[in-house]
Design an enzyme around this catalytic site. Structure first.
Site, PDB file in Angstrom:
ATOM      1  N   ILE A 158       0.832  -1.202   0.000  1.00 19.82           N
ATOM      2  CA  ILE A 158       0.000   0.000   0.000  1.00 19.82           C
ATOM      3  C   ILE A 158       0.867   1.251   0.000  1.00 19.82           C
ATOM      4  O   ILE A 158       0.624   2.202  -0.760  1.00 19.82           O
ATOM      5  CB  ILE A 158      -0.958  -0.003   1.203  1.00 19.82           C
ATOM      6  CG1 ILE A 158      -1.971  -1.139   1.069  1.00 19.82           C
ATOM      7  CG2 ILE A 158      -1.679   1.343   1.327  1.00 19.82           C
ATOM      8  CD1 ILE A 158      -2.838  -1.354   2.295  1.00 19.82           C
ATOM      9  N   ILE A 233      -4.873   5.446   6.686  1.00 18.84           N
ATOM     10  CA  ILE A 233      -5.661   4.390   6.052  1.00 18.84           C
ATOM     11  C   ILE A 233      -5.195   3.028   6.561  1.00 18.84           C
ATOM     12  O   ILE A 233      -5.534   1.995   5.995  1.00 18.84           O
ATOM     13  CB  ILE A 233      -5.552   4.459   4.509  1.00 18.84           C
ATOM     14  CG1 ILE A 233      -4.112   4.677   4.023  1.00 18.84           C
ATOM     15  CG2 ILE A 233      -6.430   5.608   3.979  1.00 18.84           C
ATOM     16  CD1 ILE A 233      -3.195   3.510   4.160  1.00 18.84           C
ATOM     17  N   ARG A 235      -4.585   1.528  10.520  1.00 19.75           N
ATOM     18  CA  ARG A 235      -5.444   1.137  11.632  1.00 19.75           C
ATOM     19  C   ARG A 235      -5.523   2.313  12.597  1.00 19.75           C
ATOM     20  O   ARG A 235      -4.551   3.048  12.781  1.00 19.75           O
ATOM     21  CB  ARG A 235      -4.891  -0.088  12.365  1.00 19.75           C
ATOM     22  CG  ARG A 235      -5.095  -1.418  11.655  1.00 19.75           C
ATOM     23  CD  ARG A 235      -6.543  -1.876  11.743  1.00 19.75           C
ATOM     24  NE  ARG A 235      -6.693  -3.269  11.345  1.00 19.75           N
ATOM     25  CZ  ARG A 235      -7.097  -3.681  10.154  1.00 19.75           C
ATOM     26  NH1 ARG A 235      -7.368  -2.778   9.217  1.00 19.75           N
ATOM     27  NH2 ARG A 235      -7.218  -4.962   9.884  1.00 19.75           N
ATOM     28  N   GLU A 264     -13.998   1.100  16.188  1.00 20.83           N
ATOM     29  CA  GLU A 264     -14.911   1.098  15.043  1.00 20.83           C
ATOM     30  C   GLU A 264     -16.118   0.221  15.359  1.00 20.83           C
ATOM     31  O   GLU A 264     -15.994  -0.769  16.072  1.00 20.83           O
ATOM     32  CB  GLU A 264     -14.166   0.603  13.793  1.00 20.83           C
ATOM     33  CG  GLU A 264     -13.043   1.542  13.384  1.00 20.83           C
ATOM     34  CD  GLU A 264     -12.343   1.102  12.099  1.00 20.83           C
ATOM     35  OE1 GLU A 264     -12.724   0.066  11.514  1.00 20.83           O
ATOM     36  OE2 GLU A 264     -11.419   1.813  11.676  1.00 20.83           O
ATOM     37  N   HIS A 282     -13.988   3.547   7.020  1.00 21.25           N
ATOM     38  CA  HIS A 282     -13.123   2.395   6.720  1.00 21.25           C
ATOM     39  C   HIS A 282     -13.482   1.774   5.359  1.00 21.25           C
ATOM     40  O   HIS A 282     -13.767   0.585   5.250  1.00 21.25           O
ATOM     41  CB  HIS A 282     -13.234   1.338   7.824  1.00 21.25           C
ATOM     42  CG  HIS A 282     -12.027   0.445   7.894  1.00 21.25           C
ATOM     43  ND1 HIS A 282     -11.587  -0.128   9.065  1.00 21.25           N
ATOM     44  CD2 HIS A 282     -11.156   0.019   6.936  1.00 21.25           C
ATOM     45  CE1 HIS A 282     -10.506  -0.863   8.838  1.00 21.25           C
ATOM     46  NE2 HIS A 282     -10.230  -0.792   7.541  1.00 21.25           N
TER      47      HIS A 282
END
Length: 316
Positions: A158, A233, A235, A264, A282
């Protein structure tokens, strides 16, 4: 007879339909399996599918005596107690890189939204401020992205995709990672502190772990500075949310773009009330193509496990 697979986390049925034709799914709806299914059925479960961030510890594993495989839907596996799994000789699999492009896209989206104050501008049009030429201090011209320094914390699949995307905006790109890569054209920094002091936008793309919990704290945010923006992006656990709220309120940093949160699906009320933060639920890896790729990894992992082979996407 199809092999039994427990759906351990609360996952939408639309995401698990692909598995139903290959395996006998036992969907607990996010509840402990022993509270939903008969003891003899629970005792037969050899594999489960879980969301990587869902807590799955030694006690949870011990309730499944035949468990031999934990397959995470997605890249992350931070909720799984890897030491407990290893002690029980339980293999852990995931979907590395399957959603990397989609997550990188959202990182860039959040970067643009927070640095160019998208939500503020949207509200300015909607509430009539623009039409009435109403003065707004939040609409003052922001710095340009061209020449901006973007720091990427975590240079995995990523992180690399984020770096290549932001470079196209004529930015300078630097990174901090446990490993320095000679094949990357970006400036390497020896510490996260050094990266934060250098950059204007800090992108969080590191894997969550005990080592990275609250690594972005009040001191680091001060190093980022009053013109700085932070995008997460990864955690929510990587950022100390209380420190971030204080920094956003006090102007220690200019803004933030967050797709993940410490707890969350709830974002703190203090965050949702701030005009200099952009929030998304998310959604980083939530594209059709990403789900197809992640599901393919899950099927490949489970098929290999039940066939007596090593999972192709096993956590090392």
């Amino acid at each position: 007879m199809p092999d039994k697979v427990l759906i351990y986390s609360r996952l939408p049925k639309s995401l698990t339909q692909r598995f139903a034709g290959r395996f006998d799914l036992l969907d607990s709806g996010g509840k402990p399996a022993h509270e939903v299914f008969p003891a003899d059925e629970v005792a037969q479960i050899r594999a489960l599918i879980t969301a990587g961030g869902t807590p799955l510890g030694a006690a949870d594993m011990d309730r499944l005596p035949a468990l031999g495989a934990i397959v995470c839907y997605g890249t992350g596996y931070d909720g799984v107690d890897l030491k407990a799994a290893a002690a029980r000789n339980i293999a852990v699999g995931h979907s590395p890189g399957a959603n990397a492009a989609a997550v990188a896209d959202v990182a860039v989206m959040l970067m643009l939204a927070t640095t160019r104050r998208l939500t503020v501008a949207d509200a300015y049009v909607r509430d009539g401020g623009w039409a009435s030429a109403k003065p707004s201090p939040l609409m003052k011209p922001p710095p340009s992205l061209a020449g901006c320094k973007v720091g990427v914390y975590g240079m995995g699949e990523i992180g690399r995709k984020i770096a290549s995307r932001v470079a196209a905006f004529e930015t300078e790109v630097g990174y901090f990672n446990r490993t320095r890569y000679d094949d990357l054209p970006y400036q390497y920094f020896p510490s996260l502190d050094a990266l934060a002091e250098w950059c204007t936008v800090l992108m969080i793309a590191v894997r969550a772990s005990a080592e990275t919990t609250h690594v972005v704290n009040a001191d680091l945010l001060k190093k980022l500075g009053t013109d700085g923006h932070i995008v997460n992006i990864s955690r929510g656990s990587v950022i100390d949310e209380r420190a971030l709220v204080a920094a956003l309120k006090e102007g220690t940093v200019a803004g933030a773009g967050l797709d993940v949160f410490e707890t969350e699906p709830h974002a703190p009320d203090e965050l949702t009330s701030l005009p200099n933060v952009v929030l998304t639920p998310h959604i980083g890896g939530n594209t059709r193509e990403s789900h197809v790729a992640m599901q393919a990894c899950v099927v490949a992992n489970l098929t290999a496990f039940f066939g007596g082979e090593m999972m192709p996407y096993q956590v090392k």
